[in-house]
Motif scaffolding. Sequence first.
Motif, PDB file in Angstrom:
ATOM      1  N   LEU A   1     -23.476  40.316  13.216  1.00  0.00           N
ATOM      2  CA  LEU A   1     -23.591  40.982  14.427  1.00  0.00           C
ATOM      3  C   LEU A   1     -22.663  42.044  14.899  1.00  0.00           C
ATOM      4  N   GLU A   2     -21.610  42.257  14.136  1.00  0.00           N
ATOM      5  CA  GLU A   2     -20.652  43.277  14.247  1.00  0.00           C
ATOM      6  C   GLU A   2     -21.388  44.703  13.880  1.00  0.00           C
ATOM      7  N   LEU A   3     -22.507  44.570  13.264  1.00  0.00           N
ATOM      8  CA  LEU A   3     -23.241  45.874  12.965  1.00  0.00           C
ATOM      9  C   LEU A   3     -23.643  46.652  14.113  1.00  0.00           C
ATOM     10  N   TYR A   4     -23.762  45.852  15.315  1.00  0.00           N
ATOM     11  CA  TYR A   4     -24.197  46.559  16.503  1.00  0.00           C
ATOM     12  C   TYR A   4     -23.061  47.569  17.032  1.00  0.00           C
ATOM     13  N   ARG A   5     -21.672  47.232  16.746  1.00  0.00           N
ATOM     14  CA  ARG A   5     -20.766  48.029  17.325  1.00  0.00           C
ATOM     15  C   ARG A   5     -20.411  49.202  16.404  1.00  0.00           C
TER      16      ARG A   5
END
Length: 277
Positions: free
Chosen positions: A110-114
């Motif tokens: 989910l950190e790909l969003y940042r």
Amino acid sequence: MAVISVVNMKGGVAKTTLATNLADTLVRRHGRKVLLVDLDPQFNATQCLISPEKYVKSRAAGQPTIVSIFDDAPMAVSAVEGAKPQAPIALKDIKPWRIKENFDLLPGDLELYRLEMGGGQGREQRLKRYLEAINAAEIYDFVIVDTPPTPSHWMMAALLASDGYLVPVKPEPLSRTGIDLLRGVVERFSQNYGHPIECVGVVLTIVETNTVVYREAVEFLDKNPVWAGKRYAASLPKRVKLAKGQGHQALIFDLDDNDLKRGITGIAKEFAEKANG
């Protein structure tokens, strides 16, 4: 080795279901070595293969994810000292997770969003460079990339690393419109980056063969000058238990459903022939 992205600009077409089960079937039935790359920020493919408990435990132990490839300025966060920069992992040192023999996964995060990816940063080339750095061509027969369902830098990164793309299509009017839009996006990308990429097929998914919309979808694909000859003979039938099973990391060959097994087996056979070609 062939690198193939599974793409569609519309959600709900079983894109991740196709990507994960295609990879699994190539390993089980064809004896191929496969790397699945989860490049969708929602990381659904990862959740189909790894339990939440195992994922959290592995991440706590420092196991890398797709973010490790694209984040060239990682931060270590401490409750006392706050965020502190740390050295990025060399691409060659980022190891995929082993699902089982001959089946590896580069898990989503989910950190790909940042992460922000702007033009000129070179991040869109990092998946391609990663596959080169780990000598993927020497290790795997296929690399399958599960992509986000919208045009984005992540889709661009997937296509830049790929030799071809596979399109899952749900037999309904909106999905048929979506694949024409997708073709336009891929063609513009190919022209802008000078990276020709071939469609290795269209797979009908969530299929009910006794319906009018299914017959219309088949006719549309077979008579359309762009997609004629691209439709796979096999398809994935609609099954509620397949969607339910994914929440418990159950793949098609874990289920008692011969129609599903025949469908994915036929898809994998045709995929292996066309992708290698």
